[in-house]
Design a protein around this motif. Structure first.
Motif, PDB file in Angstrom:
ATOM      1  N   THR A 229       4.928  -8.139  -6.718  1.00 39.92           N
ATOM      2  CA  THR A 229       4.596  -7.011  -8.312  1.00 39.92           C
ATOM      3  C   THR A 229       4.459  -5.993  -7.955  1.00 39.92           C
ATOM      4  N   SER A 230       4.644  -5.172  -7.342  1.00 41.02           N
ATOM      5  CA  SER A 230       4.602  -3.935  -6.387  1.00 41.02           C
ATOM      6  C   SER A 230       6.213  -3.195  -6.995  1.00 41.02           C
ATOM      7  N   VAL A 231       6.975  -4.073  -6.936  1.00 38.81           N
ATOM      8  CA  VAL A 231       8.325  -3.824  -6.818  1.00 38.81           C
ATOM      9  C   VAL A 231       8.185  -3.682  -8.715  1.00 38.81           C
ATOM     10  N   LEU A 232       8.197  -4.298  -9.047  1.00 38.37           N
ATOM     11  CA  LEU A 232       8.472  -5.500 -11.015  1.00 38.37           C
ATOM     12  C   LEU A 232       7.879  -3.743 -11.457  1.00 38.37           C
ATOM     13  N   VAL A 233       6.265  -3.359 -10.508  1.00 38.72           N
ATOM     14  CA  VAL A 233       5.918  -1.796 -11.504  1.00 38.72           C
ATOM     15  C   VAL A 233       6.751  -0.870 -11.264  1.00 38.72           C
TER      16      VAL A 233
ATOM     17  N   ALA B 248       1.126  -1.066  -0.097  1.00 41.38           N
ATOM     18  CA  ALA B 248       0.171  -0.094  -0.016  1.00 41.38           C
ATOM     19  C   ALA B 248       1.275   1.275   0.203  1.00 41.38           C
ATOM     20  N   ALA B 249       1.784   1.685   1.001  1.00 37.68           N
ATOM     21  CA  ALA B 249       3.098   2.787   0.697  1.00 37.68           C
ATOM     22  C   ALA B 249       3.233   2.539  -0.956  1.00 37.68           C
ATOM     23  N   LEU B 250       4.133   1.511  -0.755  1.00 36.93           N
ATOM     24  CA  LEU B 250       4.524   1.512  -2.054  1.00 36.93           C
ATOM     25  C   LEU B 250       3.828   2.500  -3.491  1.00 36.93           C
ATOM     26  N   ASN B 251       2.729   1.612  -3.370  1.00 32.29           N
ATOM     27  CA  ASN B 251       1.969   1.776  -4.644  1.00 32.29           C
ATOM     28  C   ASN B 251       1.706   3.449  -4.718  1.00 32.29           C
ATOM     29  N   GLU B 252       1.757   3.674  -3.088  1.00 34.47           N
ATOM     30  CA  GLU B 252       0.686   5.261  -3.186  1.00 34.47           C
ATOM     31  C   GLU B 252       2.482   5.982  -3.546  1.00 34.47           C
ATOM     32  N   LYS B 253       3.375   5.706  -3.791  1.00 34.12           N
ATOM     33  CA  LYS B 253       4.415   6.395  -3.822  1.00 34.12           C
ATOM     34  C   LYS B 253       4.669   6.513  -5.601  1.00 34.12           C
ATOM     35  N   ILE B 254       4.598   5.062  -6.321  1.00 28.37           N
ATOM     36  CA  ILE B 254       4.385   4.457  -7.811  1.00 28.37           C
ATOM     37  C   ILE B 254       3.395   5.558  -8.020  1.00 28.37           C
ATOM     38  N   LYS B 255       1.956   5.663  -7.210  1.00 26.04           N
ATOM     39  CA  LYS B 255       1.329   7.019  -8.174  1.00 26.04           C
ATOM     40  C   LYS B 255       1.237   8.303  -8.391  1.00 26.04           C
ATOM     41  N   ALA B 256       1.828   8.505  -7.710  1.00 23.86           N
ATOM     42  CA  ALA B 256       2.860   9.540  -7.395  1.00 23.86           C
ATOM     43  C   ALA B 256       3.502  10.204  -8.626  1.00 23.86           C
ATOM     44  N   GLN B 257       4.485   8.633  -8.668  1.00 27.18           N
ATOM     45  CA  GLN B 257       5.859   9.329 -10.049  1.00 27.18           C
ATOM     46  C   GLN B 257       4.792   8.777 -11.160  1.00 27.18           C
TER      47      GLN B 257
ATOM     48  N   GLY C  49       4.718  13.896 -19.975  1.00 28.48           N
ATOM     49  CA  GLY C  49       4.517  13.575 -20.974  1.00 28.48           C
ATOM     50  C   GLY C  49       5.134  11.902 -21.584  1.00 28.48           C
ATOM     51  N   VAL C  50       4.981  11.285 -20.133  1.00 27.77           N
ATOM     52  CA  VAL C  50       5.371  10.118 -20.376  1.00 27.77           C
ATOM     53  C   VAL C  50       4.542   8.547 -19.603  1.00 27.77           C
ATOM     54  N   LYS C  51       3.910   8.149 -20.175  1.00 25.41           N
ATOM     55  CA  LYS C  51       3.437   7.019 -19.947  1.00 25.41           C
ATOM     56  C   LYS C  51       4.219   6.192 -19.507  1.00 25.41           C
ATOM     57  N   PRO C  52       4.911   5.586 -18.201  1.00 29.10           N
ATOM     58  CA  PRO C  52       5.090   4.602 -17.932  1.00 29.10           C
ATOM     59  C   PRO C  52       4.847   2.537 -18.555  1.00 29.10           C
ATOM     60  N   THR C  53       5.499   1.900 -19.366  1.00 23.43           N
ATOM     61  CA  THR C  53       4.488   1.285 -20.251  1.00 23.43           C
ATOM     62  C   THR C  53       5.664  -0.423 -20.065  1.00 23.43           C
ATOM     63  N   LEU C  54       5.062  -1.161 -19.356  1.00 27.43           N
ATOM     64  CA  LEU C  54       5.672  -2.348 -19.180  1.00 27.43           C
ATOM     65  C   LEU C  54       5.475  -3.213 -20.466  1.00 27.43           C
ATOM     66  N   GLY C  55       6.837  -3.906 -21.271  1.00 27.20           N
ATOM     67  CA  GLY C  55       6.058  -4.969 -22.437  1.00 27.20           C
ATOM     68  C   GLY C  55       6.464  -6.317 -21.429  1.00 27.20           C
ATOM     69  N   ILE C  56       5.654  -7.299 -21.803  1.00 25.04           N
ATOM     70  CA  ILE C  56       5.489  -8.560 -21.440  1.00 25.04           C
ATOM     71  C   ILE C  56       5.274  -9.311 -22.734  1.00 25.04           C
ATOM     72  N   ILE C  57       6.561 -10.051 -22.256  1.00 29.55           N
ATOM     73  CA  ILE C  57       6.685 -10.854 -23.691  1.00 29.55           C
ATOM     74  C   ILE C  57       6.628 -12.507 -23.203  1.00 29.55           C
TER      75      ILE C  57
ATOM     76  N   GLU D  74      11.036   3.451 -12.694  1.00 29.31           N
ATOM     77  CA  GLU D  74      12.156   4.382 -12.557  1.00 29.31           C
ATOM     78  C   GLU D  74      12.206   4.535 -13.940  1.00 29.31           C
ATOM     79  N   ALA D  75      12.730   2.848 -14.236  1.00 29.14           N
ATOM     80  CA  ALA D  75      13.181   2.497 -16.069  1.00 29.14           C
ATOM     81  C   ALA D  75      12.782   3.992 -17.094  1.00 29.14           C
TER      82      ALA D  75
END
Lengths: 283, 283
Positions: free
Chosen positions: B267-271, B12-21, B29-37, B276-277
């Motif tokens: 999972t939150s660490v991955l996202v 929950a705490a991580l997610n708040e940080k991630i949402k703010a980032q 103008g950047v939409k963070p995007t994960l590519g899944i292969i 961060e990337a």
């Protein structure tokens, strides 16, 4: 009184192995060759180079020097490295560091081919050490520590080993190499609380603190094997290690002297890497 | 009775940080995007993917799936990876492994751009963990352990930490990350002699042995914080960790449950890594 683990004995045995490998390679038409890239004339570099080239000569390994002026440009240095990288007759490359400040050392390291990285400075070599695989080569100093343990038949399996120091060049790789030898490994450093009691529990101690006399008698006890990586100059101008030898020697089972211990083995390890790099080209 | 270190609180705490980032990045103008292969339809992969994509959606991170048949050729897989590597709108890439046996996994990992390696599988990421630098990303599981320690304010400096397990995916990176946090770190494994007494000395214990109930009450004592990385299925078909929770919980100070501990944070660490990337592309 401790048994002294003498670098010269380890080196003599290593040299015999290396000579046999060189003979085998020559019979297959390969002359192991070290490329040496030196920028400027720093006395430490020149002195180490002299040791390395002499050792090469003794062991039948060729070398080629690429000597560049202290004010060489990044482009010239990179071009020299590129040439050595691409030359199939050069199997290992030693680059003296730190480079002068105007040069981008990271870019140079990145350009070095991992399979020629006999000094263990590239990312590829670091991964090899971390993963315990044969990618690149480990840095020569921690490997010299392992060669000493091996030569004197000190089995690490199940033993408690403590590494004092967490540098990327010695402490961390030494810890990984001890782990691969199945030791239970503890890494201590400047932030460790009550280091004497931690070190006292170890059966094998590798000291790479980088400061004279950090480890005194209060850290040590009977039954220990102590490998002292330190090379310092004391107040009297004499070489000394990170361990207070006079306090350690009457207590522990075995110890490397300084000088005459780890430091004297690293040059043969380096030349051994060149020969191994040459052998890998045939695989 | 031990304090339970709950993954959901950390998440929950991580997610708040991630949402703010994410909000900050979107304003630029950047939409963070994960590519899944993903190759094939292995149930574990599909299930993990569902968790990851749901978490992406919750956190405002986009994803793009590259789904390939189980009999895909190496060439097609490499071409897909190349596309994802080159696409500036994809910031992180997750490749499900192990790949089917006919594929060269090492070649695939080697081709993955380290700056998009949000799962921490490339050489570049491994060097980052080993050296303690920000190159690539650490594997998600050991980082989840660190996030738990951080969230609950458990300072590692000068503490004795023991890691049980020396795998390249958890044990070794966890040891390096604890070392960076200034703990005195010991790594134990199957060849460790008298492991209970070694673990008992630790103030922080990370267990990544990969076997149910390896660590029982005899390993533990008051004052310890225990992070259990294990995810096993016991005889009754229930999820359980590498630690015997029933024996540990009455004794130690704090412990992560299984399920509901480390696993739920990864999972939150991955996202978080994807975000961060994306942020690094602006630096």
């Amino acid at each position: 009184m401790a048994k002294q683990l003498l670098g010269k004995e380890v080196t003599a045995a290593l040299n015999e192995k290396i000579k046999a490998q060189v003979a085998e390679l020559e019979s297959r038409g390969v002359k192991p060759t070290l490329g040496i890239i030196r920028v400027g004339e720093r006395p430490d570099d020149v002195s180490y180079e002299r040791g390395a080239t002499k050792r090469c000569e003794t062991l039948g390994v060729a070398y080629e020097k690429f000597l560049l002026p202290a004010d060489v440009t990044q482009e010239e240095l990179m071009a020299t490295l590129d040439k050595a990288n691409k030359d199939d007759n050069i199997h290992g490359i030693l680059i003296f560091r730190p480079l002068p400040k105007h040069l981008d050392e990271a870019a140079v390291i990145k350009a070095l081919k991992p399979e020629k990285d006999v000094d263990g400075i590239t990312d590829g070599s670091m991964v090899g050490v971390f993963a315990g695989t044969k990618q690149g080569f480990p840095p020569c100093t921690p490997q010299a520590c392992m060669e000493i343990l091996d030569h004197y038949g000190i089995d690490c399996t199940g033993k408690k080993a403590v590494v004092v120091g967490r540098s990327l060049v010695v402490g961390k790789p030494a810890a990984m190499m001890l782990l691969k030898k199945n030791a239970t490994v503890t890494v201590c450093h400047t932030r460790t609380v009550d280091m004497p009691s931690v070190v006292k529990e170890a059966e094998i101690v590798i000291v790479a603190a980088g400061r004279a006399g950090v480890v005194d008698g209060s850290y040590l006890c009977a039954g220990q094997t102590v490998i002292d990586v330190g090379i310092n100059v004391n107040e009297e101008g004499k070489l000394c290690g990170d361990v207070k030898f006079d306090e350690a020697e009457p207590v522990v089972d075995a110890i490397t002297p300084v000088p005459g211990g780890v430091g004297s083995v690293t040059t043969s390890v380096l030349v051994g890497h060149v020969v191994e790099a040459a052998a890998r080209t045939l695989q």
